[in-house]
Design a protein around this motif. Structure first.
Motif, mmCIF file in Angstrom:
data_model
loop_
_atom_site.group_PDB
_atom_site.id
_atom_site.type_symbol
_atom_site.label_atom_id
_atom_site.label_comp_id
_atom_site.label_asym_id
_atom_site.label_seq_id
_atom_site.Cartn_x
_atom_site.Cartn_y
_atom_site.Cartn_z
ATOM 1 N N LEU A 97 69.051 -45.145 -8.897
ATOM 2 C CA LEU A 97 68.380 -43.876 -9.405
ATOM 3 C C LEU A 97 67.304 -43.271 -8.702
ATOM 4 O O LEU A 97 67.128 -41.602 -8.635
ATOM 5 C CB LEU A 97 66.993 -44.623 -10.824
ATOM 6 C CG LEU A 97 67.752 -45.103 -11.777
ATOM 7 C CD1 LEU A 97 66.611 -45.720 -13.058
ATOM 8 C CD2 LEU A 97 68.611 -44.038 -12.850
ATOM 9 N N ALA A 98 67.073 -44.374 -7.715
ATOM 10 C CA ALA A 98 65.694 -43.338 -6.753
ATOM 11 C C ALA A 98 66.384 -42.398 -5.920
ATOM 12 O O ALA A 98 65.403 -41.749 -4.974
ATOM 13 C CB ALA A 98 64.826 -44.674 -5.479
ATOM 14 N N ILE A 99 67.672 -42.766 -5.967
ATOM 15 C CA ILE A 99 68.540 -41.643 -5.050
ATOM 16 C C ILE A 99 68.870 -40.266 -5.035
ATOM 17 O O ILE A 99 69.901 -39.962 -4.990
ATOM 18 C CB ILE A 99 69.442 -42.381 -3.325
ATOM 19 C CG1 ILE A 99 70.262 -43.307 -4.561
ATOM 20 C CG2 ILE A 99 67.916 -43.772 -2.511
ATOM 21 C CD1 ILE A 99 71.649 -43.586 -3.670
ATOM 22 N N GLN A 100 69.129 -40.331 -6.444
ATOM 23 C CA GLN A 100 69.844 -39.661 -7.393
ATOM 24 C C GLN A 100 69.038 -38.654 -7.996
ATOM 25 O O GLN A 100 67.689 -38.659 -7.482
ATOM 26 C CB GLN A 100 70.511 -39.786 -8.917
ATOM 27 C CG GLN A 100 71.348 -40.839 -8.692
ATOM 28 C CD GLN A 100 71.525 -41.429 -10.695
ATOM 29 O OE1 GLN A 100 70.038 -41.939 -11.762
ATOM 30 N NE2 GLN A 100 72.300 -42.109 -10.700
ATOM 31 N N ASN A 101 69.395 -37.351 -8.066
ATOM 32 C CA ASN A 101 68.318 -35.564 -8.713
ATOM 33 C C ASN A 101 68.898 -35.971 -9.468
ATOM 34 O O ASN A 101 69.325 -35.138 -9.891
ATOM 35 C CB ASN A 101 69.828 -34.637 -7.778
ATOM 36 C CG ASN A 101 68.696 -33.695 -7.981
ATOM 37 O OD1 ASN A 101 67.602 -33.555 -8.794
ATOM 38 N ND2 ASN A 101 68.881 -32.456 -8.083
ATOM 39 N N ALA A 102 67.617 -36.712 -10.369
ATOM 40 C CA ALA A 102 67.495 -36.845 -12.177
ATOM 41 C C ALA A 102 67.641 -35.414 -13.322
ATOM 42 O O ALA A 102 68.008 -34.822 -13.662
ATOM 43 C CB ALA A 102 66.274 -37.814 -11.704
ATOM 44 N N ALA A 103 66.928 -34.593 -12.257
ATOM 45 C CA ALA A 103 67.100 -32.573 -12.931
ATOM 46 C C ALA A 103 68.111 -32.229 -12.583
ATOM 47 O O ALA A 103 68.282 -32.210 -14.020
ATOM 48 C CB ALA A 103 65.552 -31.792 -11.977
ATOM 49 N N LYS A 104 68.906 -32.709 -12.091
ATOM 50 C CA LYS A 104 70.444 -31.528 -11.282
ATOM 51 C C LYS A 104 70.998 -33.139 -12.472
ATOM 52 O O LYS A 104 71.578 -32.079 -13.573
ATOM 53 C CB LYS A 104 70.997 -31.791 -10.723
ATOM 54 C CG LYS A 104 71.867 -30.520 -10.399
ATOM 55 C CD LYS A 104 72.724 -31.060 -9.105
ATOM 56 C CE LYS A 104 73.999 -30.044 -8.795
ATOM 57 N NZ LYS A 104 74.104 -28.626 -7.901
ATOM 58 N N LEU A 105 71.738 -34.346 -11.874
ATOM 59 C CA LEU A 105 71.992 -34.679 -13.081
ATOM 60 C C LEU A 105 71.927 -34.765 -14.786
ATOM 61 O O LEU A 105 72.586 -35.448 -15.391
ATOM 62 C CB LEU A 105 71.670 -36.505 -12.967
ATOM 63 C CG LEU A 105 73.119 -37.238 -11.028
ATOM 64 C CD1 LEU A 105 72.706 -37.963 -11.269
ATOM 65 C CD2 LEU A 105 73.971 -36.700 -12.135
ATOM 66 N N ASN A 106 70.671 -34.459 -15.194
ATOM 67 C CA ASN A 106 70.602 -35.038 -16.649
ATOM 68 C C ASN A 106 70.235 -33.194 -17.028
ATOM 69 O O ASN A 106 69.858 -33.450 -18.178
ATOM 70 C CB ASN A 106 69.081 -35.573 -16.909
ATOM 71 C CG ASN A 106 68.958 -36.667 -15.875
ATOM 72 O OD1 ASN A 106 70.235 -37.342 -17.055
ATOM 73 N ND2 ASN A 106 67.690 -37.744 -15.632
ATOM 74 N N THR A 107 70.982 -32.833 -16.625
ATOM 75 C CA THR A 107 71.227 -31.609 -16.633
ATOM 76 C C THR A 107 72.253 -30.615 -17.227
ATOM 77 O O THR A 107 73.250 -31.047 -16.027
ATOM 78 C CB THR A 107 70.310 -30.141 -15.886
ATOM 79 O OG1 THR A 107 68.860 -30.374 -16.120
ATOM 80 C CG2 THR A 107 70.742 -28.441 -17.167
ATOM 81 N N PRO A 108 73.029 -30.838 -18.290
ATOM 82 C CA PRO A 108 74.580 -30.203 -18.515
ATOM 83 C C PRO A 108 74.494 -28.955 -17.074
ATOM 84 O O PRO A 108 74.000 -27.835 -16.718
ATOM 85 C CB PRO A 108 74.014 -29.600 -19.781
ATOM 86 C CG PRO A 108 73.527 -30.695 -20.418
ATOM 87 C CD PRO A 108 72.516 -30.701 -19.429
#
Length: 457
Positions: free
Chosen positions: A159-170
């Motif tokens: 999770l720490a290396i993911q771009n959370a904002a982009k991944l969780n936005t369709p």
């Protein structure tokens, strides 16, 4: 680009402590809700309504746990699904959707809600043995167990290396935001949507509003309470001293009040009015309000809110495009139906049940609604167009297109300093454009747009 994630060391654990026998029921309800939302396209509220009998069998804390599982599974769906894909050695055949739901429910407990592994995994897997509706995926029990085990061991690091904002936005939303706002702002808005929204309340009487415990003051006179705050704990709420309304949603009429010389004694129309926050704002300011909405059930909530607040309005169930008022009004507020992408931090289900095709249809509806509303404005009166959308085709572009079609309309620019503290919400063109990343230091706000027009004498 900034990489963001949910770091368990920086998360406060949710206040859910459940008796063992109730945990299965909470997870069962959560799985059923996810199926309705992600497989059938129902909203979170619709799914709750459909599963009311199930929810009513749970104690309050277990209801909260079930809802927390669902809302966070939706809010972090992109990251959770990316992890599942990382851990799967080969595609799942058969009922892939149900397996995916089990993985989301398990991983969201382990990685977001910090549920102990023996409960998050053990109690979830027991549903496969005890619940007939999941019999079709019992053969995947070992696979689910293995993936959740890896998530428990490796999930936080990934999770720490993911771009959370982009991944969780369709993708369709992300691409439109990058196009319309630039990648930096798109990233900031998407990051803000990962935080649970606080609760904003507006007072019935601003001048003598009591300062609430745990609240901070907001620009324009409202107060902000922490996310998850129970409104029954607010002094005077049941007596009608307050209503719930996000800061961004409250700004259009606070601005209009200053630009049109006040609402007191003016005739106003609130079109597409339910659930009624704008109706209450204008009524509380002394306007003679007529509220119109096509949904009778949603207007029932408006009736309830008005009764609680001790306010009144003339309410009509009607299609705004076809409905005609007895006389033209001093002020018409068009709270148009839209994709509501500005409210995704409150309603993460919207990201998964809406599409670009839905927005395109709503743009066409808005284009029909605006001329009908304009006909309801008297000479010298005003119309404000507003949407709780971050999609510019529903907001700035729609408003500008309508302005260009008018021969008897005068655009009224909103001054930057009209309300202290929200200058960043006023564009250089004089429009209201709220975004979830604005005022992030105090919890942000919903996405909202509004523009004001005066009808020439």
């Amino acid at each position: 680009m900034t990489n963001t994630s949910r770091n368990s060391k920086n998360r406060s654990k949710p206040p859910y402590r459940r008796r063992e026998h109730a945990e299965i029921s909470a997870r069962l309800v959560a799985l059923r809700m996810l199926r309705r939302i992600l497989d059938k396209g129902q909203s979170f509220d619709q799914a709750q309504l459909q599963l009311a009998d199930d929810l009513n069998q749970l104690e309050d804390r277990d209801k909260g746990f079930a809802r927390a599982i669902v809302l966070n599974s939706l809010r972090y769906k992109g990251q959770l699904d990316a992890l599942a894909e990382e851990f799967l050695e080969r595609p799942v055949t058969g009922d892939q959707g149900m397996v995916a739901h089990f993985l989301r429910v398990g991983m969201v407990q382990l990685l977001i809600l910090d549920t102990p592994p023996h409960a998050a995994v053990g109690e979830l897997l027991s549903l496969l043995d005890k619940t007939s509706e999941f019999a079709i995926i019992r053969k995947f029990k070992g696979l689910i167990n293995a993936i959740l085990g890896r998530a428990d061991r490796e999930g936080d690091a990934l999770l720490a290396i993911q771009n959370a904002a982009k991944l969780n936005t369709p993708a369709w939303i992300w691409d439109s935001w990058v196009r319309d706002y630039g990648e930096e702002t798109a990233q900031a808005m998407a990051e803000a949507n990962l935080e649970e929204a606080p609760i904003d309340v507006s007072p019935r009487h601003l001048k003598d509003a009591e300062k609430l415990t745990d609240a901070i003051d907001l620009p324009g006179g409202g107060q902000r309470l922490p996310a998850g705050y129970h409104m029954q704990n607010v002094p005077g709420f049941s007596e009608g001293h307050w209503w719930v309304q996000d800061l961004a949603s409250s700004l259009p009429l606070k601005i209009a009040d200053k630009l049109i010389g006040g609402f007191d004694s003016k005739t106003t129309l609130d079109l597409c009015a339910a659930p009624g926050g704008k109706t209450m704002q204008m009524a509380a300011a002394g306007a003679k309000v007529t509220a119109v909405d096509i949904s009778k059930p949603r207007l029932a909530r408006l009736h309830e809110n008005l009764d609680r607040m001790g306010l009144s309005a003339d309410i009509h169930v009607a299609d705004v495009v076809k409905w005609k008022p007895a006389e033209q009004a001093d002020f018409v507020f068009v709270d148009a139906p839209c994709g509501a992408t500005g409210t995704m931090r409150r309603h993460p289900d919207l990201a998964h049940i809406k599409s670009q095709e839905d927005v395109d249809k709503l743009v066409a509806t808005q284009a029909r609604l605006l001329p009908a509303a304009w006909d309801m404005v008297k000479s010298g009166g005003y119309m404000m167009y507003a949407v709780c959308s971050l999609q510019k085709e529903e907001a700035e572009h729609q408003f500008q297109s309508f302005m260009n079609s008018l021969s008897d309309g005068e655009f009224i620019a909103i001054p930057k300093n009209i309300i202290d503290g929200v200058e960043d919400c006023i564009t250089d063109e004089g429009l209201l454009r709220c975004r979830p990343d604005i005022l992030a230091e105090i919890g942000g706000m919903d996405g909202f747009f509004a523009g004001l027009i005066r009808k020439k004498d």
